[in-house]
Design an enzyme around this catalytic site. Structure first.
Site, mmCIF file in Angstrom:
data_model
loop_
_atom_site.group_PDB
_atom_site.id
_atom_site.type_symbol
_atom_site.label_atom_id
_atom_site.label_comp_id
_atom_site.label_asym_id
_atom_site.label_seq_id
_atom_site.Cartn_x
_atom_site.Cartn_y
_atom_site.Cartn_z
ATOM 1 N N LYS A 224 -11.194 32.112 -42.982
ATOM 2 C CA LYS A 224 -9.509 33.080 -43.679
ATOM 3 C C LYS A 224 -9.304 33.155 -42.708
ATOM 4 O O LYS A 224 -9.633 34.372 -41.988
ATOM 5 C CB LYS A 224 -10.084 33.719 -44.675
ATOM 6 N N THR A 257 -6.341 45.626 -50.827
ATOM 7 C CA THR A 257 -6.775 44.160 -50.219
ATOM 8 C C THR A 257 -8.205 44.151 -50.382
ATOM 9 O O THR A 257 -9.206 43.299 -50.014
ATOM 10 C CB THR A 257 -5.854 43.857 -48.987
ATOM 11 N N GLY A 259 -11.951 44.094 -51.184
ATOM 12 C CA GLY A 259 -12.507 43.048 -52.163
ATOM 13 C C GLY A 259 -12.177 41.425 -51.911
ATOM 14 O O GLY A 259 -12.509 41.020 -53.075
ATOM 15 N N THR A 260 -10.864 41.405 -51.231
ATOM 16 C CA THR A 260 -10.945 39.896 -51.588
ATOM 17 C C THR A 260 -11.322 38.607 -50.844
ATOM 18 O O THR A 260 -11.340 37.761 -51.700
ATOM 19 C CB THR A 260 -9.698 39.698 -50.758
ATOM 20 N N GLY A 261 -12.437 39.380 -50.271
ATOM 21 C CA GLY A 261 -13.357 38.659 -49.802
ATOM 22 C C GLY A 261 -14.458 37.365 -50.488
ATOM 23 O O GLY A 261 -14.102 36.342 -51.183
ATOM 24 N N CYS A 262 -15.061 38.713 -51.448
ATOM 25 C CA CYS A 262 -15.619 38.566 -52.066
ATOM 26 C C CYS A 262 -15.617 38.096 -53.420
ATOM 27 O O CYS A 262 -15.916 37.066 -53.936
ATOM 28 C CB CYS A 262 -16.142 39.919 -52.921
#
Ligand SMILES: Cc1ncc(COP(=O)(O)OP(=O)(O)O)c(N)n1
Ligand SMILES: Cc1nc(C(=O)O)sc1CCOP(=O)(O)O
Ligand SMILES: [Mg+2]
Length: 538
Positions: A224, A257, A259-262
């Site tokens: 990412k 933004t 928490g976007t990865g989880c």
């Protein structure tokens, strides 16, 4: 016979190790019935359907933007069940991470056993794995209870810069966890850490990293590029061991933004649990995270620099909307495109004037406009209605109500059934149903309507072939109705008082078309009617 589908392999074919998806389950179920291998299920047995299920193994975020809480919300938003094994409890908010408490390894093992042995999740998604022991425990559990897919989000550092899994974990990630993974989703810092600290600064570097991480053992890699320097676009690189796919989209400008990865990793897991192929799971998950970011614009949660994304895509609509109040039905203005055309005014101008004159609720009843024009008008009217706190309903068209995010719909006996409209619109939106009889009124109540419109109280030329029920018919419906009622049909300043004078408590107001809109000045006519209605309630 109980017909839980986790038992299906045993019941139907002892050789089948696991049922992969709901569709396969239905197929086997039907086939087995055709083959007469199982008795015909009773209706209640038939209701037992297997739902896609993700187990997240991650840390709790007290601020609920990331971690377990993000995973639960993302799976809920994507229509997938999510169970949870908590590896750590963090004290966290929009400013940063204030504390971390790691759950003892044997208790992580116990949670894993509880869920895996009984609930048989389709997919396991991992987040914060804060100790080597926990990584080993997880790998061991997955060998004992295999699942369809393993999604690894190699969480190492929080977005605020706090270390959540130290460098000592890296070896166990590389040696044990990643070789078991169907996909791993590192950001640039995590990809760099997995590769021994190589600098990753360009899209070419991301291709290199995706390939190098793939060599460690996972079947697919999504690197990412949210942190790419000097890049305006958001670029992610996906590698499946054969081909590279670059996902490039314009960056969504929002401070929220966290928490976007989880959220992205859990939505990939959710799509896999539904039975998607990996590439389409990633595509759909990316579309969803873009929506969650976009919905998070202008949301104020906490005092820190980085708030949570709007996982359920709902936070703002509830701020703008107030709950339905039956008193809203007092002066109900219903528009008519033919009348507006005749008087040379736009729908928006008609609505503005009615609100200024004192209308307490608006219905757009536009039988002749094109869908695209109807939608544009609904959006424009909604802005005006929101400013004035006046609910806006759409006549007949559930699609236009959904697309414009109007406050609800009004439907008649030959329109979409009210219970279907309720299922489509959800529990919050206002639904009104036209009722001429006590039976209609009872059904509207059962179907989950909020109010009923009852008429024609007087003859009308606005609606063709409309049956007139008179004041007596209106009174009969009101007395039987459990819902608030608005009267409609041939109503104006000359007869509104007679209606309100019926003296039935659940009759809350009058709905009017021509007496407001088939006139030169909508504002004047609405004001006059308001005065009459106020007078009648003194
Ligand atoms: C408030 C209110 N009551 C009744 C109606 C009539 O709805 P319906 O029977 O669906 O007829 P159409 O309006 O669609 O012609 C209404 N619109 N509003
Ligand atoms: C749309 C509608 N529904 C009716 C019903 O009886 O359900 S009467 C009606 C038309 C109301 O228009 P006006 O105020 O111009 O008479
Ligand atoms: Mg209708």
């Amino acid at each position: 016979m109980a017909y839980f589908c986790t038992q299906i392999p045993v019941l139907l074919n002892p050789g089948v190790a696991c049922i992969k998806s709901f569709h396969q389950y239905r197929f086997l179920h039907i086939k087995a019935m055709q083959d007469d291998k199982v008795s015909t299920p009773t209706p209640s047995d038939e209701c037992m359907v297997r739902v896609p299920h993700v187990l997240t193994v991650a840390g709790s975020d007290s601020g609920a933007g990331a971690g377990i809480q993000a995973d639960l919300k993302a799976c809920a938003a994507r229509g997938v069940y999510c169970s949870t094994v908590i590896t750590a409890v963090t004290a966290q908010n929009t400013v940063g991470v204030q504390g971390v408490n790691i759950v003892p390894e044997d208790f992580v093992a116990e949670q894993l056993r509880s869920v895996l042995s009984d609930m048989h999740p389709d997919v396991v998604k991992t987040g914060m794995l804060p100790s080597i022991g926990i990584v080993k425990t997880l790998c061991q559990s997955l060998k004992e209870f295999p699942v369809q897919a393993l999604v690894v989000d190699p969480v190492m550092v929080s977005t605020s810069g706090h270390t959540l899994a130290g460098p000592s974990i890296l070896d166990s990630f590389r040696e044990e966890l990643l070789p078991m993974a169907d996909i791993v989703t590192p950001n640039l810092k995590e990809a760099s850490a997995l590769l021994g600290g190589v600098p990753l600064e360009t899209i070419a570097d991301m291709h290199y990293a995706a390939k190098a991480i793939h060599d460690i053992g996972p079947r697919n890699v999504l690197v990412k590029g949210g942190d790419l320097p000097a890049s305006l676009d958001a670029v992610d690189v996906f590698y499946d061991g054969k081909d590279f796919y670059v996902f490039q989209s314009s960056r969504i400008m929002t401070p929220n933004t966290h928490g976007t990865g989880c959220t992205l990793a859990s939505s990939v897991a959710a799509e896999l649990a539904k039975g998607s192929q990996m590439l389409s799971a990633v595509k759909v998950a990316k579309r969803y995270i873009e929506a969650a970011l976009s919905y998070s614009k202008n949301i104020a949660i906490g005092g820190g620099r980085q708030g949570p994304v709007d996982h359920l895509l709902k936070l703002k609509s509830n701020v703008q909307r107030r709950p339905f109040d039956p008193c809203d039905l007092f002066l109900y203005a219903v528009t008519d495109s033919r009348m507006n055309k005749r008087w040379g005014r736009s729908i928006v101008d008609a609505v503005k004037a009615a609100i200024e004159g004192g209308a307490t609720i608006i219905q757009l009843r536009e039988k002749e406009v094109e869908t695209s024009d109807f939608l544009e008008a609904a959006k424009a009217c909604l802005k005006i209605c929101r400013v004035h706190g006046v609910p806006l309903l759409i006549n007949d068209r559930i699609d236009v109500a959904l697309a414009s995010d109007a406050d609800g719909v009004h439907i008649g006996q030959s329109d979409m059934p009210a219970h279907v409209a309720r299922a489509l619109l959800g529990p919050d939106k206002i639904i009104g149903v036209s009722c001429k009889t006590p039976e209609h009124a009872l059904q509207a109540w059962i179907d989950g309507a909020d109010y009923i419109g009852s008429g024609g109280v007087y003859p009308t030329t606005t609606k063709e072939n409309n049956k007139t029920i008179g004041l007596d018919g209106l009174k009969t419906v009101c007395l039987s109705s459990k819902l608030p009622v608005v009267a409609i049909g041939g109503i104006g300043t000359s007869n509104a008082q007679a209606i309100m004078g019926l003296g039935v408590p659940n009759l809350k107001g009058v709905a009017v078309v021509s007496a407001l809109f088939d006139r030169e000045c909508v504002l004047t006519e609405t004001r006059k009617l308001l005065e009459v209605l106020k007078e009648s309630t003194k």
